[in-house]
Design an enzyme around this catalytic site. Sequence first.
Site, PDB file in Angstrom:
ATOM      1  N   THR B  17       3.121  -7.342   5.090  1.00  0.00           N
ATOM      2  CA  THR B  17       3.537  -6.291   6.017  1.00  0.00           C
ATOM      3  C   THR B  17       3.834  -5.021   5.245  1.00  0.00           C
ATOM      4  O   THR B  17       3.438  -4.901   4.084  1.00  0.00           O
ATOM      5  CB  THR B  17       4.746  -6.744   6.863  1.00  0.00           C
ATOM      6  OG1 THR B  17       4.952  -5.799   7.920  1.00  0.00           O
ATOM      7  CG2 THR B  17       6.028  -6.880   6.046  1.00  0.00           C
ATOM      8  N   ASN B  18       4.503  -4.076   5.859  1.00  0.00           N
ATOM      9  CA  ASN B  18       4.910  -2.842   5.177  1.00  0.00           C
ATOM     10  C   ASN B  18       6.277  -2.446   5.715  1.00  0.00           C
ATOM     11  O   ASN B  18       6.804  -3.091   6.629  1.00  0.00           O
ATOM     12  CB  ASN B  18       3.873  -1.736   5.392  1.00  0.00           C
ATOM     13  CG  ASN B  18       3.703  -1.409   6.857  1.00  0.00           C
ATOM     14  OD1 ASN B  18       4.614  -0.899   7.508  1.00  0.00           O
ATOM     15  ND2 ASN B  18       2.547  -1.739   7.411  1.00  0.00           N
ATOM     16  N   ALA B  19       6.861  -1.396   5.148  1.00  0.00           N
ATOM     17  CA  ALA B  19       8.265  -1.084   5.429  1.00  0.00           C
ATOM     18  C   ALA B  19       8.486  -0.207   6.659  1.00  0.00           C
ATOM     19  O   ALA B  19       9.576   0.323   6.846  1.00  0.00           O
ATOM     20  CB  ALA B  19       8.901  -0.439   4.196  1.00  0.00           C
ATOM     21  N   ALA B  84       2.080   1.342  12.035  1.00  0.00           N
ATOM     22  CA  ALA B  84       1.554   1.197  10.672  1.00  0.00           C
ATOM     23  C   ALA B  84       1.001  -0.220  10.549  1.00  0.00           C
ATOM     24  O   ALA B  84       1.599  -1.079   9.908  1.00  0.00           O
ATOM     25  CB  ALA B  84       2.664   1.442   9.656  1.00  0.00           C
TER      26      ALA B  84
END
Lengths: 204, 204
Positions: B17-19, B84
């Site tokens: 995943t991403n932040a 995102a």
Amino acid sequence: VTAGPTREWLDDVRYLTNASTGRMGIEIAREARRRGARVTLVHGPCSHPLPADVETVAVDSTADLLRATRAAVRGADFVVFAAAPADFRPAHRTAGKLKKRSRAARRPLRLVETPDVAALLGRTKGRRVHVGFALEVEDSFYNALRKMRDKRFDAILLNGPQNVGHGGGRAWLLTPDGRAEPMATDDKRRLAKAILDRTWPTGR
Amino acid sequence: VTAGPTREWLDDVRYLTNASTGRMGIEIAREARRRGARVTLVHGPCSHPLPADVETVAVDSTADLLRATRAAVRGADFVVFAAAPADFRPAHRTAGKLKKRSRAARRPLRLVETPDVAALLGRTKGRRVHVGFALEVEDSFYNALRKMRDKRFDAILLNGPQNVGHGGGRAWLLTPDGRAEPMATDDKRRLAKAILDRTWPTGR
């Protein structure tokens, strides 16, 4: 007390992680504080609010968690390893952002194991009491008992995978004598209390 | 409006995943609601609280995001792609939990591209206005302009990597005429308002 997930970066924006909210470790820290302990909470990125009255140390990767926990356990009597560190990390971190349709993106990603924080700190535990957690999908009792022995835990809470991020699933507290006590997981605050009732070091 | 990260699972507990916190899309949904629009917010797991007065659709993976957004844009005039999404996913998802020291864990992980939600929905956009976001580390203007063209965006907000999860970095709003207007990012609510001031469809 350790809490929360860790992040292992694939590039500067993407990482491997898991759905741990940090809630379990946070409730344990809170309950330990309530019992009068001086508590340090070493935590990865938690989505649950941190307690106000304990010392907190924020970490990102599993390597960070190891460093910070190693420092925090000096002089401690009791350590609860409630974090859910990422066990694997990409072997290489790409600088910048891995681009779609790039050669780098088509290259297979090698995963390497991250350091086993509880096992490493277990080697030098001396008279400290260590309590750990296991999330096991299959052969669960067998694996949890082996994990308790390998990591030199004094007790281990065994969770099913449905307990990550929310309670409600089944759990047992295992002790080195082989006993397994079923624990209610729907209320993590009560679960924290029940774990500490059974593991809190006395007579030191 | 789409918001937040997506998750791409390696096994039943670990994911890429991403932040992204979802904050940007949430503020855009809120501002669009304030302007009287009927808003659907399609969102991955956000750490920022969702607005109370818009329709919300929760998704997990990028494939889910595509399905839900495709359904949500039917009859819409205006779409802001502020999510995102994870651009890559493990080619195989291991059932259960990938074990340390197992053969499966030593096998290289192949990443495959996830569907490009904005590009796919751009193909059939008709008279809808599409606004997108780009997070670019290098060659940023060039890449953002190409992304705007490929995805048929009517405007694109270009962010530096330091803006993920918190504002304060540099950003520009690019339009197909090649103009790039610098935008303040320290207050995401004001940024949402500024983006909609410049892109809100009129006269339909």
